[in-house]
Motif scaffolding. Sequence first.
Motif, mmCIF file in Angstrom:
data_model
loop_
_atom_site.group_PDB
_atom_site.id
_atom_site.type_symbol
_atom_site.label_atom_id
_atom_site.label_comp_id
_atom_site.label_asym_id
_atom_site.label_seq_id
_atom_site.Cartn_x
_atom_site.Cartn_y
_atom_site.Cartn_z
ATOM 1 N N HIS A 106 12.933 58.449 4.074
ATOM 2 C CA HIS A 106 11.493 58.671 3.992
ATOM 3 C C HIS A 106 10.992 58.479 2.562
ATOM 4 O O HIS A 106 11.629 58.919 1.600
ATOM 5 N N PHE A 107 9.836 57.834 2.460
ATOM 6 C CA PHE A 107 9.243 57.613 1.140
ATOM 7 C C PHE A 107 7.744 57.391 1.284
ATOM 8 O O PHE A 107 7.229 57.082 2.370
ATOM 9 N N HIS A 108 7.058 57.550 0.146
ATOM 10 C CA HIS A 108 5.610 57.382 0.039
ATOM 11 C C HIS A 108 5.235 55.924 0.321
ATOM 12 O O HIS A 108 5.943 55.010 -0.084
ATOM 13 N N PRO A 109 4.106 55.660 1.009
ATOM 14 C CA PRO A 109 3.699 54.268 1.261
ATOM 15 C C PRO A 109 3.499 53.490 -0.043
ATOM 16 O O PRO A 109 3.066 54.036 -1.062
ATOM 17 N N LEU A 110 3.819 52.211 0.021
ATOM 18 C CA LEU A 110 3.613 51.288 -1.097
ATOM 19 C C LEU A 110 2.871 50.076 -0.562
ATOM 20 O O LEU A 110 3.282 49.468 0.432
ATOM 21 N N VAL A 111 1.742 49.731 -1.223
ATOM 22 C CA VAL A 111 0.925 48.594 -0.796
ATOM 23 C C VAL A 111 0.940 47.548 -1.902
ATOM 24 O O VAL A 111 0.667 47.862 -3.067
ATOM 25 N N GLN A 112 1.252 46.316 -1.546
ATOM 26 C CA GLN A 112 1.222 45.193 -2.485
ATOM 27 C C GLN A 112 0.260 44.133 -1.947
ATOM 28 O O GLN A 112 0.289 43.799 -0.756
ATOM 29 N N ASP A 122 -0.300 58.472 0.934
ATOM 30 C CA ASP A 122 -1.069 57.280 1.301
ATOM 31 C C ASP A 122 -1.178 56.361 0.097
ATOM 32 O O ASP A 122 -0.927 56.760 -1.051
ATOM 33 N N ALA A 123 -1.555 55.114 0.367
ATOM 34 C CA ALA A 123 -1.748 54.111 -0.694
ATOM 35 C C ALA A 123 -2.738 53.083 -0.186
ATOM 36 O O ALA A 123 -2.977 52.965 1.029
ATOM 37 N N GLU A 124 -3.358 52.344 -1.126
ATOM 38 C CA GLU A 124 -4.329 51.334 -0.732
ATOM 39 C C GLU A 124 -4.265 50.136 -1.664
ATOM 40 O O GLU A 124 -3.751 50.224 -2.800
ATOM 41 N N GLY A 125 -4.748 49.016 -1.183
ATOM 42 C CA GLY A 125 -4.858 47.803 -1.983
ATOM 43 C C GLY A 125 -6.268 47.243 -1.875
ATOM 44 O O GLY A 125 -6.959 47.458 -0.863
ATOM 45 N N ASN A 126 -6.726 46.537 -2.905
ATOM 46 C CA ASN A 126 -8.092 46.026 -2.955
ATOM 47 C C ASN A 126 -8.094 44.502 -3.028
ATOM 48 O O ASN A 126 -7.296 43.906 -3.764
ATOM 49 N N ILE A 127 -9.003 43.910 -2.266
ATOM 50 C CA ILE A 127 -9.174 42.463 -2.246
ATOM 51 C C ILE A 127 -10.672 42.173 -2.346
ATOM 52 O O ILE A 127 -11.476 42.818 -1.665
ATOM 53 N N ARG A 128 -11.026 41.193 -3.171
ATOM 54 C CA ARG A 128 -12.445 40.796 -3.287
ATOM 55 C C ARG A 128 -12.597 39.373 -2.746
ATOM 56 O O ARG A 128 -11.879 38.455 -3.150
ATOM 57 N N LEU A 129 -13.570 39.247 -1.844
ATOM 58 C CA LEU A 129 -13.876 37.957 -1.213
ATOM 59 C C LEU A 129 -15.134 37.379 -1.842
ATOM 60 O O LEU A 129 -16.173 38.051 -1.899
ATOM 61 N N TYR A 130 -15.024 36.148 -2.332
ATOM 62 C CA TYR A 130 -16.191 35.505 -2.963
ATOM 63 C C TYR A 130 -16.393 34.111 -2.372
ATOM 64 O O TYR A 130 -15.501 33.547 -1.724
ATOM 65 N N GLU A 131 -17.592 33.598 -2.626
ATOM 66 C CA GLU A 131 -17.962 32.294 -2.051
ATOM 67 C C GLU A 131 -17.506 31.169 -2.970
ATOM 68 O O GLU A 131 -17.621 31.245 -4.194
ATOM 69 N N VAL A 132 -17.011 30.122 -2.356
ATOM 70 C CA VAL A 132 -16.642 28.904 -3.076
ATOM 71 C C VAL A 132 -17.578 27.801 -2.616
ATOM 72 O O VAL A 132 -17.707 27.541 -1.410
ATOM 73 N N ILE A 146 -5.442 50.096 3.736
ATOM 74 C CA ILE A 146 -5.032 51.482 3.503
ATOM 75 C C ILE A 146 -3.854 51.813 4.411
ATOM 76 O O ILE A 146 -3.830 51.441 5.587
ATOM 77 N N SER A 147 -2.836 52.501 3.854
ATOM 78 C CA SER A 147 -1.648 52.914 4.593
ATOM 79 C C SER A 147 -1.421 54.405 4.377
ATOM 80 O O SER A 147 -1.409 54.874 3.235
ATOM 81 N N LYS A 148 -1.223 55.168 5.488
ATOM 82 C CA LYS A 148 -1.017 56.607 5.402
ATOM 83 C C LYS A 148 0.136 57.024 6.291
ATOM 84 O O LYS A 148 0.262 56.573 7.424
ATOM 85 N N ASN A 149 1.029 57.888 5.763
ATOM 86 C CA ASN A 149 2.050 58.541 6.585
ATOM 87 C C ASN A 149 2.117 60.017 6.218
ATOM 88 O O ASN A 149 1.275 60.508 5.457
ATOM 89 N N SER A 150 3.112 60.732 6.758
ATOM 90 C CA SER A 150 3.176 62.183 6.552
ATOM 91 C C SER A 150 3.484 62.565 5.110
ATOM 92 O O SER A 150 3.319 63.732 4.734
ATOM 93 N N ILE A 151 3.919 61.607 4.311
ATOM 94 C CA ILE A 151 4.279 61.923 2.925
ATOM 95 C C ILE A 151 3.126 61.645 1.968
ATOM 96 O O ILE A 151 2.938 62.341 0.978
#
Length: 403
Positions: free
Chosen positions: A232-238, A321-331, A314-319
């Motif tokens: 068991h371990f804390h969530p990790l988001v990449q 939570d962790a989150e990752g951020n993404i930005r969407l832009y126009e091309v 976002i990822s959450k378990n009993s130990i």
Amino acid sequence: MAGGVRATCGGPLARLLILAVLHVNFVALGLEPDFLFPLENVTIAQGRDAMFTCVVNNLGGYRVAWIKADTKAILAIHEHVITNNARLSVTHNDYNTWTLNIRGVKREDRGQYMCQVNTDPMKMQTAFLEVVIPPDIVYEETSGDMMVPEGGSAKLVCKARGFPPPKILWRREDGGDIISRGGPQGKTKVLSLEGEVVNLTKVTRSEMGAYLCIAANGVPPSVSKRIMLHVHFHPLVQVPNQLVGAPTGTDVTLQCHVEASPKAINYWTRENGEMIISNDKYQMGEINSSAYSVQMRLLVRSIQSNDLGGYKCISKNSIGDAEGNIRLYEVELPNRKPKVEDERSSILNEINDVRSSLQGPLREGGPRTAEDAGFLGGAAPHPAPRFTPPSMFLIIALLHAAC
């Protein structure tokens, strides 16, 4: 009277008299009972049938007896079973062969057996019955599935019984290495370990999985037990791409890699905290990479200006939570000329090509035509009639079209 004599001759008394006569004859001739073949050792698996065969020549009036040598218990004399054991029987081929049969051999049947002839001195031969038992896991003394925190320790125990005593071999179900730490050689990696106990220290998430304890003693079949080790371990988001650009009107996929144990709840939100649900606009999915890692995917269809901005995985378990951020832009796509302008430019290029072909090459050297000769002082010929070539009408039409 004759009938009575015949009946008597065929009865037990007659047979005893015959054996007595034969015994006297064998003694008179100096023939003693002897064993034709040695009694052979038998190795049999528990539950199978075993038999010993004793071949005696020149038996005469003597008797063959079967004895359990280690307990000195008389089992049978001639064809009669003495012991109170329904699994034992004796067969005789009416000549010189006696066979002791043991049905459904048990562990207590193991030992030394004797085929004995009651001569003076006694003659005998012995053989050993070895009863082997296939291995069996002792579940009440063997580890079950277990959970440990990352960095902690785990002790895996496997007990087995059987005869000969089984050997225990440990392997990982996925074929990975078993990592041993703290020994004289430090950290070592092996594909298998032998012994009833395996100690795992400073356990990492990569050591999570199923471990097999396999018991074998040369008696088929081998047996095994599967022990699942959960770490068991804390969530990790990449987040592989934190900035994602796409033209409006196209589809785009956002991705996050998550590692967590126990299994986490994973979801997506906009930067304002609004949770995203699957619909015609959004489609969410997950791909399992291992026992503890998944790839989160969010498909945004036909992006518009209001779809641009921040997204969170976002990822959450009993130990934790962790989150990752993404930005969407126009091309923006590269500018292109209108189609009408492209056609007009193409027409003008064709006209210029035609004009160049009509002018012909520049003349060099002396006069080559009558017109040239007149210009240089010679007699001028009558001028030839001039006309407009048909290709000029095409040129004029193309010019009008271009304008």
